[in-house]
Design an enzyme around this catalytic site. Sequence first.
Site, PDB file in Angstrom:
ATOM      1  N   HIS A  50      60.789  20.012 -20.555  1.00  0.00           N
ATOM      2  CA  HIS A  50      61.285  20.872 -19.210  1.00  0.00           C
ATOM      3  C   HIS A  50      61.592  22.384 -19.993  1.00  0.00           C
ATOM      4  O   HIS A  50      61.467  23.363 -18.974  1.00  0.00           O
ATOM      5  CB  HIS A  50      62.566  20.351 -19.402  1.00  0.00           C
ATOM      6  CG  HIS A  50      62.130  19.590 -17.976  1.00  0.00           C
ATOM      7  ND1 HIS A  50      62.317  19.409 -16.294  1.00  0.00           N
ATOM      8  CD2 HIS A  50      62.233  17.634 -18.256  1.00  0.00           C
ATOM      9  CE1 HIS A  50      61.676  18.447 -15.735  1.00  0.00           C
ATOM     10  NE2 HIS A  50      61.621  17.405 -16.714  1.00  0.00           N
TER      11      HIS A  50
ATOM     12  N   ASP B 190      63.228  30.841 -20.160  1.00  0.00           N
ATOM     13  CA  ASP B 190      63.348  30.049 -19.407  1.00  0.00           C
ATOM     14  C   ASP B 190      61.908  28.908 -19.430  1.00  0.00           C
ATOM     15  O   ASP B 190      61.228  29.111 -18.786  1.00  0.00           O
ATOM     16  CB  ASP B 190      63.890  30.367 -17.830  1.00  0.00           C
ATOM     17  CG  ASP B 190      64.783  29.586 -17.410  1.00  0.00           C
ATOM     18  OD1 ASP B 190      65.192  28.027 -17.682  1.00  0.00           O
ATOM     19  OD2 ASP B 190      65.767  30.189 -16.837  1.00  0.00           O
TER      20      ASP B 190
HETATM   21  P1  ADQ Z   1      68.057  24.860 -16.205  1.00  0.00           P
HETATM   22  O1  ADQ Z   1      68.358  25.024 -17.250  1.00  0.00           O
HETATM   23  O2  ADQ Z   1      69.044  23.412 -15.300  1.00  0.00           O
HETATM   24  O3  ADQ Z   1      66.955  23.332 -16.249  1.00  0.00           O
HETATM   25  P2  ADQ Z   1      67.194  25.819 -13.288  1.00  0.00           P
HETATM   26  O4  ADQ Z   1      65.527  25.660 -13.377  1.00  0.00           O
HETATM   27  O5  ADQ Z   1      67.115  27.034 -12.681  1.00  0.00           O
HETATM   28  O6  ADQ Z   1      67.344  25.579 -14.984  1.00  0.00           O
HETATM   29  O7  ADQ Z   1      67.454  24.841 -12.334  1.00  0.00           O
HETATM   30  C1  ADQ Z   1      68.451  24.724 -11.571  1.00  0.00           C
HETATM   31  C2  ADQ Z   1      69.563  23.831 -10.730  1.00  0.00           C
HETATM   32  O8  ADQ Z   1      70.312  23.847 -10.798  1.00  0.00           O
HETATM   33  C3  ADQ Z   1      68.806  24.971  -9.194  1.00  0.00           C
HETATM   34  O9  ADQ Z   1      67.800  23.066  -8.693  1.00  0.00           O
HETATM   35  C4  ADQ Z   1      69.695  24.936  -9.091  1.00  0.00           C
HETATM   36  O10 ADQ Z   1      69.181  25.130  -7.174  1.00  0.00           O
HETATM   37  C5  ADQ Z   1      70.875  24.308  -9.172  1.00  0.00           C
HETATM   38  N1  ADQ Z   1      72.060  25.160  -9.290  1.00  0.00           N
HETATM   39  C6  ADQ Z   1      72.176  25.870 -10.223  1.00  0.00           C
HETATM   40  N2  ADQ Z   1      73.396  26.481  -9.953  1.00  0.00           N
HETATM   41  C7  ADQ Z   1      73.760  26.229  -9.574  1.00  0.00           C
HETATM   42  C8  ADQ Z   1      75.466  25.941  -8.373  1.00  0.00           C
HETATM   43  N3  ADQ Z   1      76.170  26.657  -8.876  1.00  0.00           N
HETATM   44  N4  ADQ Z   1      75.478  25.041  -7.914  1.00  0.00           N
HETATM   45  C9  ADQ Z   1      74.620  24.663  -7.191  1.00  0.00           C
HETATM   46  N5  ADQ Z   1      73.150  24.017  -8.087  1.00  0.00           N
HETATM   47  C10 ADQ Z   1      72.740  24.972  -8.794  1.00  0.00           C
HETATM   48  C11 ADQ Z   1      65.699  23.126 -17.333  1.00  0.00           C
HETATM   49  C12 ADQ Z   1      64.670  24.058 -17.638  1.00  0.00           C
HETATM   50  C13 ADQ Z   1      64.207  24.720 -16.419  1.00  0.00           C
HETATM   51  C14 ADQ Z   1      63.061  24.118 -15.809  1.00  0.00           C
HETATM   52  C15 ADQ Z   1      63.792  22.568 -15.135  1.00  0.00           C
HETATM   53  C16 ADQ Z   1      63.223  21.434 -14.607  1.00  0.00           C
HETATM   54  O11 ADQ Z   1      65.828  25.180 -18.852  1.00  0.00           O
HETATM   55  O12 ADQ Z   1      63.354  25.875 -17.204  1.00  0.00           O
HETATM   56  O13 ADQ Z   1      62.846  24.792 -14.682  1.00  0.00           O
HETATM   57  O14 ADQ Z   1      64.825  22.045 -16.422  1.00  0.00           O
HETATM   58  O15 ADQ Z   1      62.222  21.732 -15.682  1.00  0.00           O
END
Ligand code: ADQ
Length: 739
Positions: free
Chosen positions: A167, A374
């Site tokens: 990921h 990311d």
């Molecule tokens: P993450 O590093 O966790 O994931 P991201 O893809 O942005 O990053 O996902 C974050 C998730 O958490 C989103 O679904 C968002 O809605 C939720 N979220 C964030 N802040 C929040 C908050 N304060 N309250 C509630 N929900 C919140 C890792 C990798 C990414 C990749 C994903 C999936 O780092 O690059 O996109 O896995 O493969």
Amino acid sequence: MKRLIIVSNRLPVNVEKGRGGLAYKESVGGLATAVGSFYRDYSSLWIGWPGVSSEKITKAERDEITQTLMERYQSHPVFLSKKAIDKFYYGFSNKTLWPLFHYFPLNTVYDERLWKNYVKVNADFCTAVKQVAQPGDMIWVHDYHLMLLPQMLREDLPETSIGFFLHIPFPSFELFRLLPWRKELLEGMLGCDLIGFHTYEYAVHFMQSCHRLLGLEFNMGQAIVDDRIVKVDIFPIGIDYEKFSTSGETEEAKKEIKSLRKKVKERSVILAVDRLDYSKGLLKRLEAIEIFLKKYPEYREKVIFIQITVPSREHVDHYKILKSQIDTLVGKINGQFGTIGWVPVWYLYRSIPFSRLTALYQISDVGLVTPLRDGMNLVAKEYVAAKQDKKGVLILSEMAGAAAELGEALIVNPNNSEEIADKLKIALEMTDEEKIKRFSSMQNRISHYNITKWAADFFLQIDKVKELQKTMAMKEVNDRVKKKLLTKYADSSRRLFLLDYDGTLVPFADKPEKAVPSPATLDVLRKLAADKRNEVVIISGRDKETLKAWFSDLDIGMVAEHGVWLKARDAGSWKMIEPLSNTWKKDLWPILEYYVDRTPGSFIEEKDFSLVLHYRTVEPELAQRRVREFVDETTHLTSNLALQVMEGNKVVEIKNQGINKGRAARHWTARENWDFILAIGDDVTDEDVFSILPEHGCSIKVGLRPSLAKYNVERSQDVLLLLTAFESGNSGLVKYGVK
Ligand code: ADQ
């Protein structure tokens, strides 16, 4: 229906132990959000750590957790001790792999003790999976915490479909090579059938690392690892589009939107949502807000910047430091620009419920997503999906995997705060028409390749790899095929052997002159040739002098220079297949020399009618680049010279057009009615021989790669064994292990 086993560090649910006993909360984060939305639709089981250390719970609570997880969440726990969580999760996963893979080498810790715990916890996961896995299950391992698991599983479950998805980014070789355990990590992943990445770039980085560290050759994303095909492919993760695009329709959401609007009033809203992580670019983003308010004072009191940050990895020092830096910077901006009645930065440090998150997406005029690195970034996609009025602008970092798909966003370099500030102004001044146009295209794309498609695509590809493996296995010379061949041989009276030399009768050596025939090879050829029913021909790319020196005292036919020179068994001298010219050699020689001068490890071989550039010992990356240039240049130069540029096994050969091993082989196949023909070869030039064989002829490719040949064997040693079995007659059946 096939059962799917998902394995990841965390389960989609988090168990907490408080005064009131055990509580179950859904996890926040990319993987949980993405995979959690489809796995309930499958007959599936999720295996992972439930989020509570084993010391904190009693035996009875352990049992209760195991039961509740299974009944309510289709999940099975892997309990980890506090030490394991510290060293494996906070340690190797988040102090070594996470920073290095996100291009923060200075944050990376190299500690053997952390590594040992990583190995141990991967082994614990392996035990947990084996406890529940059944034949026919498909196992899908997720992310950087479990890179060793596929290979561990493969050892005990050799036939099972195993997939791996990373990921986060896979870094360029220059960073990956810094890891002391780099080979083990690659080998761990290669235990899979299918390895998935978000972007083409990450897949290329992985294949380059495998190439340079393990010498693996990938062809169309496929490589042979321990006689198994492993495939690398790209699966840009999607979101549950339906869930986000309809999120504004419920009464609860409408209320939430109304209340938020009341709070922000007529002001424009710029929204950012992240886990607290140094890879997410929070500091640079705040810096950009500061620049924006300074540079464009007309926007003061007119905008609100909302930053929602979900706490994460609080035990790791870099995260603690970052948190306090953010607090300071937010305070500084609000102190500097705020007025009575206007706070420029609204900063929330907590997880928020889905209805509030999506309401925020909907009221925001700008989605500001600026990670320094990311893997994908789901927030960007969620914002686009949720904002159904399409009157928003996404500002997106070029370092996020999502940038490869969301080209209509305003793309920024996240390190360039000045540029972000300027793009903010452009976003706030963009016409509705332009916003709708950009949003429509993005929504179209992400609604199509959603999370279900993403998973279905992965399953489809893994099934395809399995099919391919089966086809290859069917072509392998197994006991049944050996028996068939030996019986056919025994029953025939006129037999023709067409044998390639390098890579077929002997393994490759660093230098061509070192690949001399072993006494065993010479012995078996001599014995085969001694049988008057047999005709043995070596069809090689070597020059005739070399073949003469090695084989002249054998009673066999020979073909040199890929078909230029032929020598029948009973002929006294070599004859040329047709009159050829070699005057072109002197014109092309300087070009080969030029490449050799610039490519350490390469050299030129000159034959009567061809020139060969050898690059077996050249550093692989350099070889790849130089060979492409060389082939392009020489193909262009020889286009009207009746020459062909041919790529072989670590060689490029320039030779006369229309001359090939197949044409040469015809001189023997057409001579009489053979009742047994066997052609064996390892590289592309041998395909010409396979292609001209009559229907009853048999062909074997050395190496488990696709070929026109009817069968494959793994190595040249297998060829020698097979030939030995022929020459020793019926006793060969026994000697070869076939009774
Ligand atoms: P993450 O590093 O966790 O994931 P991201 O893809 O942005 O990053 O996902 C974050 C998730 O958490 C989103 O679904 C968002 O809605 C939720 N979220 C964030 N802040 C929040 C908050 N304060 N309250 C509630 N929900 C919140 C890792 C990798 C990414 C990749 C994903 C999936 O780092 O690059 O996109 O896995 O493969």
